[in-house]
Design a protein around this motif. Structure first.
Motif, PDB file in Angstrom:
ATOM      1  N   ASN A  76     -43.750   2.613   8.513  1.00 49.16           N
ATOM      2  CA  ASN A  76     -45.200   2.434   8.604  1.00 49.16           C
ATOM      3  C   ASN A  76     -45.598   0.989   8.294  1.00 49.16           C
ATOM      4  O   ASN A  76     -46.470   0.418   8.957  1.00 49.16           O
ATOM      5  CB  ASN A  76     -45.925   3.389   7.650  1.00 49.16           C
ATOM      6  N   VAL A  77     -44.960   0.389   7.299  1.00 47.27           N
ATOM      7  CA  VAL A  77     -45.241  -0.995   6.938  1.00 47.27           C
ATOM      8  C   VAL A  77     -44.826  -1.925   8.074  1.00 47.27           C
ATOM      9  O   VAL A  77     -45.553  -2.857   8.419  1.00 47.27           O
ATOM     10  CB  VAL A  77     -44.533  -1.375   5.620  1.00 47.27           C
ATOM     11  N   ALA A  78     -43.665  -1.675   8.680  1.00 47.93           N
ATOM     12  CA  ALA A  78     -43.207  -2.508   9.797  1.00 47.93           C
ATOM     13  C   ALA A  78     -44.214  -2.476  10.946  1.00 47.93           C
ATOM     14  O   ALA A  78     -44.538  -3.520  11.535  1.00 47.93           O
ATOM     15  CB  ALA A  78     -41.827  -2.046  10.271  1.00 47.93           C
ATOM     16  N   VAL A  79     -44.748  -1.306  11.248  1.00 47.19           N
ATOM     17  CA  VAL A  79     -45.768  -1.175  12.301  1.00 47.19           C
ATOM     18  C   VAL A  79     -47.023  -1.950  11.901  1.00 47.19           C
ATOM     19  O   VAL A  79     -47.605  -2.672  12.715  1.00 47.19           O
ATOM     20  CB  VAL A  79     -46.088   0.311  12.579  1.00 47.19           C
ATOM     21  N   ALA A  80     -47.442  -1.834  10.646  1.00 53.24           N
ATOM     22  CA  ALA A  80     -48.633  -2.554  10.176  1.00 53.24           C
ATOM     23  C   ALA A  80     -48.440  -4.059  10.297  1.00 53.24           C
ATOM     24  O   ALA A  80     -49.343  -4.770  10.756  1.00 53.24           O
ATOM     25  CB  ALA A  80     -48.937  -2.169   8.730  1.00 53.24           C
ATOM     26  N   LEU A  81     -47.275  -4.566   9.909  1.00 59.12           N
ATOM     27  CA  LEU A  81     -47.006  -6.001  10.025  1.00 59.12           C
ATOM     28  C   LEU A  81     -47.038  -6.448  11.480  1.00 59.12           C
ATOM     29  O   LEU A  81     -47.581  -7.499  11.815  1.00 59.12           O
ATOM     30  CB  LEU A  81     -45.657  -6.349   9.392  1.00 59.12           C
ATOM     31  N   LYS A  82     -46.449  -5.629  12.341  1.00 59.16           N
ATOM     32  CA  LYS A  82     -46.405  -5.962  13.772  1.00 59.16           C
ATOM     33  C   LYS A  82     -47.824  -6.020  14.353  1.00 59.16           C
ATOM     34  O   LYS A  82     -48.171  -6.951  15.069  1.00 59.16           O
ATOM     35  CB  LYS A  82     -45.556  -4.925  14.503  1.00 59.16           C
ATOM     36  N   GLU A  83     -48.641  -5.027  14.030  1.00 62.08           N
ATOM     37  CA  GLU A  83     -49.980  -4.943  14.606  1.00 62.08           C
ATOM     38  C   GLU A  83     -50.972  -5.917  13.968  1.00 62.08           C
ATOM     39  O   GLU A  83     -51.770  -6.532  14.666  1.00 62.08           O
ATOM     40  CB  GLU A  83     -50.504  -3.512  14.517  1.00 62.08           C
ATOM     41  N   GLU A  84     -50.931  -6.062  12.657  1.00 60.23           N
ATOM     42  CA  GLU A  84     -51.923  -6.890  11.971  1.00 60.23           C
ATOM     43  C   GLU A  84     -51.589  -8.380  12.002  1.00 60.23           C
ATOM     44  O   GLU A  84     -52.486  -9.212  11.957  1.00 60.23           O
ATOM     45  CB  GLU A  84     -52.090  -6.447  10.513  1.00 60.23           C
ATOM     46  N   PHE A  85     -50.312  -8.718  12.038  1.00 60.16           N
ATOM     47  CA  PHE A  85     -49.918 -10.129  11.968  1.00 60.16           C
ATOM     48  C   PHE A  85     -49.186 -10.597  13.217  1.00 60.16           C
ATOM     49  O   PHE A  85     -48.698 -11.709  13.263  1.00 60.16           O
ATOM     50  CB  PHE A  85     -49.083 -10.382  10.710  1.00 60.16           C
ATOM     51  N   GLN A  86     -49.099  -9.742  14.228  1.00 61.68           N
ATOM     52  CA  GLN A  86     -48.457 -10.072  15.507  1.00 61.68           C
ATOM     53  C   GLN A  86     -47.096 -10.728  15.307  1.00 61.68           C
ATOM     54  O   GLN A  86     -46.753 -11.694  15.980  1.00 61.68           O
ATOM     55  CB  GLN A  86     -49.360 -10.984  16.370  1.00 61.68           C
TER      56      GLN A  86
END
Length: 144
Positions: A76-86
């Motif tokens: 979930n954190v990896a997805v958040a980093l990918k989406e929020e910080f590109q």
């Protein structure tokens, strides 16, 4: 056991609000929590630490349900980093025992945002400012 006698675990202090730092939990699941690491790298994305709520020195004594929970939260954190910080990718790592470079005696995973050509393993980490930490926390709190 490798943790010193009378070890004052920094992650246990964070989880019990006994820490003097400004560390704030961003993510939480049944057996794990996620919080922003204290250090950052100029050329790559933020790092979030996933720690077990209960104190386990390392992966060897971790119950299977805590292993599964920690890695689902890391996903979930990896997805958040990918989406929020590109970020262009993510790296997840975990250390066990002194020979494995463990220096905090409480099970945890590092989830690191990566940028193409960031030279993560060659660059030097620096202490994040309070403003940088606040900005990153605010962006990541949307994911849970």
């Amino acid at each position: 056991m490798h943790e010193p006698a009378k070890y004052n675990c920094p992650f246990c202090r964070i989880l019990s609000d006994e820490s003097e730092s400004s560390i704030e939990l961003i993510f939480e699941s049944k057996f794990s929590v996620g919080f922003l690491g204290l250090r950052g790298n100029e050329k790559s994305g933020p790092t979030v630490l996933i720690a077990s709520k209960k104190h386990y020195e390392n992966i060897y004594s971790l119950p299977p349900e805590v292993v599964a929970d920690s890695f689902v939260l890391a996903q979930n954190v990896a997805v958040a980093l990918k989406e929020e910080f590109q970020v262009d990718g993510t790296t997840i790592w975990q250390h066990n025992e002194p020979a494995g470079d463990q220096d905090v005696w409480h099970f945890h995973l590092h989830v690191k945002g990566r940028l193409e050509g960031d030279s993560l393993y060659k660059e030097t980490a620096y202490e994040l400012t309070s403003e940088e930490r606040q900005f990153i926390r605010a962006r990541l709190k949307n994911y849970q």
